[in-house]
Structure formats: structure tokens, C-alpha cells
Write a protein that holds these residues in place. Structure first.
Motif, mmCIF file in Angstrom:
data_model
loop_
_atom_site.group_PDB
_atom_site.id
_atom_site.type_symbol
_atom_site.label_atom_id
_atom_site.label_comp_id
_atom_site.label_asym_id
_atom_site.label_seq_id
_atom_site.Cartn_x
_atom_site.Cartn_y
_atom_site.Cartn_z
ATOM 1 N N UNK A 34 24.692 3.808 -30.339
ATOM 2 C CA UNK A 34 26.039 3.234 -30.239
ATOM 3 C C UNK A 34 26.636 3.577 -28.873
ATOM 4 N N UNK A 35 26.375 4.779 -28.387
ATOM 5 C CA UNK A 35 26.879 5.194 -27.081
ATOM 6 C C UNK A 35 26.313 4.306 -25.978
ATOM 7 N N UNK A 36 25.038 3.984 -26.065
ATOM 8 C CA UNK A 36 24.406 3.134 -25.044
ATOM 9 C C UNK A 36 25.004 1.724 -25.083
ATOM 10 N N UNK A 37 25.158 1.179 -26.280
ATOM 11 C CA UNK A 37 25.756 -0.147 -26.404
ATOM 12 C C UNK A 37 27.200 -0.114 -25.900
ATOM 13 N N UNK A 38 27.924 0.951 -26.228
ATOM 14 C CA UNK A 38 29.319 1.092 -25.794
ATOM 15 C C UNK A 38 29.426 1.167 -24.284
ATOM 16 N N UNK A 39 28.411 1.693 -23.623
ATOM 17 C CA UNK A 39 28.449 1.770 -22.161
ATOM 18 C C UNK A 39 28.490 0.379 -21.537
ATOM 19 N N UNK A 40 27.913 -0.600 -22.209
ATOM 20 C CA UNK A 40 27.994 -1.974 -21.709
ATOM 21 C C UNK A 40 29.438 -2.485 -21.782
ATOM 22 N N UNK A 41 30.151 -2.116 -22.828
ATOM 23 C CA UNK A 41 31.570 -2.488 -22.919
ATOM 24 C C UNK A 41 32.348 -1.876 -21.758
ATOM 25 N N UNK A 42 32.063 -0.610 -21.463
ATOM 26 C CA UNK A 42 32.748 0.038 -20.350
ATOM 27 C C UNK A 42 32.458 -0.698 -19.043
ATOM 28 N N UNK A 43 31.210 -1.117 -18.855
ATOM 29 C CA UNK A 43 30.852 -1.871 -17.652
ATOM 30 C C UNK A 43 31.636 -3.171 -17.544
ATOM 31 N N UNK A 44 31.819 -3.849 -18.660
ATOM 32 C CA UNK A 44 32.612 -5.082 -18.658
ATOM 33 C C UNK A 44 34.067 -4.791 -18.313
ATOM 34 N N UNK A 45 34.609 -3.733 -18.923
ATOM 35 C CA UNK A 45 36.003 -3.360 -18.661
ATOM 36 C C UNK A 45 36.193 -3.024 -17.186
ATOM 37 N N UNK A 46 35.280 -2.277 -16.646
ATOM 38 C CA UNK A 46 35.343 -1.874 -15.242
ATOM 39 C C UNK A 46 35.274 -3.094 -14.316
ATOM 40 N N UNK A 47 34.574 -4.141 -14.760
ATOM 41 C CA UNK A 47 34.443 -5.365 -13.972
ATOM 42 C C UNK A 47 35.619 -6.317 -14.186
#
Length: 123
Positions: A34-47
Motif C-alpha cells: 500500500x505504501x508503494x502504491x501510495x507513493x504514486x499518489x504523492x508523485x501525482x500530487x507533487x506534479x
């Protein structure tokens, strides 16, 4: 006039996209943590992609989203995934992911393409 800078997309589509990206990056039918998948959300937010009401919190080593956990839980409950360690999507689960994304592509192709480009560039 259409707002070309809109970054809003439905929650289920965002979650389907990050799960799909995680599967692609992981190279199998098995979902990473879940942490790895959540990191993709963070990448989207950062972008600059608006995550709406999807919550992220910092945890040791990255990020965690209960929304991702709930999304995966729904797939498990519906029989679209199997509870092994790690979670494995069934063929039907992959079809549902693809269908969710395809439906949004009809409504919001430019933003979906932008999201997919961002996800493709995340490590």
C-alpha cells in the motif's frame, strides 16, 4: 470555454491509475505494498494533480493512503483480487481497472494522458 488546466479527476479513476501503474512497474499481477502504491499518489500530487479528498500521510519510508487500502479491499471483497501476500489481481480485476480507466478516457482524455505520463516517469 473549456478549462485546459483542470487537474480534477474522479477518485476511483485516480486509484485505478495508481494501482495500474504499480502493477506495470512491479512487473506482475501482484500488487506491491500500500505504501508503494501510495507513493504514486504523492508523485501525482507533487506534479500538480488534484487528489481531491484522497488523503496521504507520511509513514516511515514513504506515504500511506487509507483510500488505497480501501480500494484494494473492495477488489478483494468483490472477488477481483485474491488475498495472498501480496494481493494478486484476477483477470476480472484487471478488466475492471481497464474499464474504469477507459470510461474516463472518453470524458477527460487530456488529463488522463497527463496523469499516465507522470506515472510513467515515476520510479
Amino acid at each position: 470555454m473549456e478549462n485546459e488546466t483542470s487537474t480534477t479527476i474522479r477518485r476511483d479513476v485516480l486509484l485505478a491509475e495508481v494501482v495500474n501503474a504499480a502493477l506495470s512497474k512491479h512487473g506482475s499481477d501482484k500488487l506491491p505494498s500500500i505504501e508503494r502504491i501510495s507513493s504514486f499518489l504523492f508523485g501525482l500530487k507533487k506534479a500538480g494533480i488534484d487528489l481531491g479528498e484522497i488523503a496521504l500521510r507520511r509513514v516511515p519510508g514513504g506515504f500511506y493512503s487509507e483510500d488505497v487500502e480501501t480500494f484494494v479491499g473492495h477488489y478483494l471483497a468483490a472477488g477481483y483480487a485474491m488475498q495472498f501476500s501480496p494481493v494478486t489481481l484476477t483477470d476480472k480485476g484487471k478488466e475492471v481497472l481497464a474499464s474504469t480507466i477507459a470510461e474516463e478516457r472518453k470524458e477527460n482524455p487530456d488529463l488522463l494522458q497527463r496523469i499516465e505520463e507522470i506515472l510513467a516517469n515515476l520510479s
